[in-house]
Design an enzyme around this catalytic site. Structure first.
Site, PDB file in Angstrom:
ATOM      1  N   GLU A 247       0.908  -1.067  -0.070  1.00 29.39           N
ATOM      2  CA  GLU A 247       0.027  -0.148  -0.091  1.00 29.39           C
ATOM      3  C   GLU A 247       0.822   1.007  -0.053  1.00 29.39           C
ATOM      4  OE1 GLU A 247      -3.550   0.850  -0.166  1.00 29.39           O
ATOM      5  OE2 GLU A 247      -2.384   2.786  -0.191  1.00 29.39           O
TER       6      GLU A 247
ATOM      7  N   ASP B 263       5.060   1.762  -4.022  1.00 29.51           N
ATOM      8  CA  ASP B 263       4.285   1.525  -5.404  1.00 29.51           C
ATOM      9  C   ASP B 263       4.344  -0.056  -5.786  1.00 29.51           C
ATOM     10  OD1 ASP B 263       3.324   1.228  -8.117  1.00 29.51           O
ATOM     11  OD2 ASP B 263       4.704   2.821  -8.770  1.00 29.51           O
TER      12      ASP B 263
ATOM     13  N   ASP C 130      -8.481   2.034  -7.534  1.00 33.72           N
ATOM     14  CA  ASP C 130      -8.939   3.324  -7.924  1.00 33.72           C
ATOM     15  C   ASP C 130      -9.482   3.113  -9.286  1.00 33.72           C
ATOM     16  OD1 ASP C 130      -8.043   4.826  -5.584  1.00 33.72           O
ATOM     17  OD2 ASP C 130      -6.181   4.253  -6.037  1.00 33.72           O
TER      18      ASP C 130
ATOM     19  N   THR D  26     -14.853  -4.956   1.782  1.00 34.91           N
ATOM     20  CA  THR D  26     -13.989  -4.012   2.117  1.00 34.91           C
ATOM     21  C   THR D  26     -14.451  -2.534   2.180  1.00 34.91           C
ATOM     22  OG1 THR D  26     -13.641  -3.190  -0.166  1.00 34.91           O
ATOM     23  CG2 THR D  26     -12.429  -5.235   0.429  1.00 34.91           C
TER      24      THR D  26
ATOM     25  N   GLU E 173     -15.924  -1.175  -0.909  1.00 32.97           N
ATOM     26  CA  GLU E 173     -16.736  -1.850  -1.252  1.00 32.97           C
ATOM     27  C   GLU E 173     -18.349  -1.337  -0.838  1.00 32.97           C
ATOM     28  OE1 GLU E 173     -16.512  -5.998  -0.530  1.00 32.97           O
ATOM     29  OE2 GLU E 173     -18.148  -6.650  -2.054  1.00 32.97           O
TER      30      GLU E 173
HETATM   31  C1  LIG Z   1      -9.970   2.719  -3.737  1.00 34.91           C
HETATM   32  S1  LIG Z   1      -8.488   2.371  -2.593  1.00 34.91           S
HETATM   33  C2  LIG Z   1      -9.364   0.686  -1.949  1.00 34.91           C
HETATM   34  C3  LIG Z   1      -8.909   0.020  -0.841  1.00 34.91           C
HETATM   35  C4  LIG Z   1      -9.099  -1.270  -0.217  1.00 34.91           C
HETATM   36  N1  LIG Z   1      -8.734  -2.219  -1.073  1.00 34.91           N
HETATM   37  C5  LIG Z   1     -10.684  -1.340  -0.330  1.00 34.91           C
HETATM   38  O1  LIG Z   1     -11.472  -1.898  -1.059  1.00 34.91           O
HETATM   39  O2  LIG Z   1     -11.335  -0.608   0.705  1.00 34.91           O
HETATM   40  C6  LIG Z   1      -7.269   1.798  -3.714  1.00 34.91           C
HETATM   41  C7  LIG Z   1      -5.957   1.699  -2.837  1.00 34.91           C
HETATM   42  O3  LIG Z   1      -4.987   1.226  -3.664  1.00 34.91           O
HETATM   43  C8  LIG Z   1      -3.835   2.054  -3.217  1.00 34.91           C
HETATM   44  N2  LIG Z   1      -2.647   2.072  -4.485  1.00 34.91           N
HETATM   45  C9  LIG Z   1      -3.190   2.501  -5.815  1.00 34.91           C
HETATM   46  N3  LIG Z   1      -2.420   2.214  -6.703  1.00 34.91           N
HETATM   47  C10 LIG Z   1      -1.198   1.708  -6.021  1.00 34.91           C
HETATM   48  C11 LIG Z   1      -0.040   0.966  -6.145  1.00 34.91           C
HETATM   49  N4  LIG Z   1       0.323   1.346  -7.602  1.00 34.91           N
HETATM   50  N5  LIG Z   1       0.774   0.502  -5.255  1.00 34.91           N
HETATM   51  C12 LIG Z   1       0.065   0.265  -3.885  1.00 34.91           C
HETATM   52  N6  LIG Z   1      -1.078   0.859  -3.626  1.00 34.91           N
HETATM   53  C13 LIG Z   1      -1.854   1.422  -4.484  1.00 34.91           C
HETATM   54  C14 LIG Z   1      -4.279   3.421  -3.021  1.00 34.91           C
HETATM   55  O4  LIG Z   1      -3.407   4.075  -2.182  1.00 34.91           O
HETATM   56  C15 LIG Z   1      -5.655   3.100  -2.044  1.00 34.91           C
HETATM   57  O5  LIG Z   1      -5.394   3.114  -0.885  1.00 34.91           O
END
Ligand SMILES: C[S@@+](CC[C@H](N)C(=O)[O-])C[C@H]1O[C@@H](n2cnc3c(N)ncnc32)[C@H](O)[C@@H]1O
Length: 244
Positions: free
Chosen positions: A99, A126, A149, A222, A225
């Site tokens: 994360e 990342d 995202d 989640t 969700e």
């Molecule tokens: C929309 S949130 C969903 C979080 C969780 N999976 C949920 O369903 O509640 C997307 C998450 O992915 C993380 N994220 C996006 N791109 C990423 C990357 N390349 N590496 C690690 N984390 C990433 C963002 O920081 C964010 O916390």
């Protein structure tokens, strides 16, 4: 989670020799916000045992977890509640979470510490780079990507983490028989995920209807969700197995 419209200014520029720059398109916008005391205390106390620093060099999972067991990798675990729940419910497996959002990493460690979870490690970096530089080929039993995202504007679709090249990197890291599990509450992203996974080599769709799968009972709801449910969104799960 992110103000995606502000993205252009935060795109990373990477130097490629003198006066040459290549823009690196990221799937996130890093905006840390303040950590709560609970989150920063968890990082101070638990990073040494559960945190993994980013490095260019392949991890040895047996050393990292202190045992041999199937490794489940989750990318973008957000605040980590559902990841901690899954790790707690499957003590026979090793869980690795990636994360970029620091407060989310702190919250995840705090929950894991409070619930006595020991089969979980986290990386604050990342995931695209972690995949490229830290994960052993054929080392993973499962890939989890829940509610990434959506980058729903067409001009931002290139920022979506699911791309043919990303699936190809995942394929290398999955063991034969390993499974990619994705879920999203954006229909148009689900359609794109399905298209990319169906076009990828060496995968079999585990859905009985040949498209989406029912949510397996081991995947908890989640945070994102639940937010989608409140907005009246549907949810699409995709399960693909690496067959060769
Ligand atoms: C929309 S949130 C969903 C979080 C969780 N999976 C949920 O369903 O509640 C997307 C998450 O992915 C993380 N994220 C996006 N791109 C990423 C990357 N390349 N590496 C690690 N984390 C990433 C963002 O920081 C964010 O916390």
């Amino acid at each position: 989670m992110t103000d995606q419209d502000n993205s252009a200014s935060t795109e990373n520029a990477q130097a490629l020799g003198e006066n040459k720059y290549m823009r690196k398109v990221r799937s996130f916008v890093k905006r840390e916000g303040r950590m709560t005391t609970r989150q920063s205390t968890a990082i101070e106390n638990l990073w040494e045992t559960m945190g993994v620093d980013y490095q260019v060099g392949t991890l040895n999972f047996k050393e990292l977890f202190g045992r041999d067991a199937p490794v489940v990798l989750e990318i973008g675990f957000g605040m980590g509640k559902s990841l901690v729940e899954m790790a707690k419910n499957a003590p026979e497996k090793n869980f690795l979470g990636i994360e970029v959002h620091g407060p989310g990493v702190g919250a995840c460690l705090a929950d894991a510490g409070e619930q006595g979870v020991t089969n979980l490690r986290v990386i604050n970096h990342d995931a695209v780079e972690v995949l490229e530089h830290m994960l052993p080929d054929k080392g993973l039993a499962t890939f989890q990507l829940y509610f990434p995202d959506p980058w729903h504007k067409a001009r931002h679709h290139k920022r979506r983490i699911v791309q043919p090249q990303f699936i190809e990197s995942m394929r290398h890291k999955l063991a034969i028989g390993g499974v990619i599990h994705m879920a999203t509450d954006w229909e148009n992203y689900a359609e794109y995920m399905l298209e990319v996974l169906q076009a990828a080599t060496d995968f079999k769709n585990l859905s009985e209807s040949g498209d989406y799968a029912a949510r397996p009972e081991w995947r908890p709801l989640t945070k994102f969700e639940n937010r989608g449910h409140n907005l009246g969104h549907g949810v699409w799960d995709l399960l693909f197995e690496r067959i060769s």
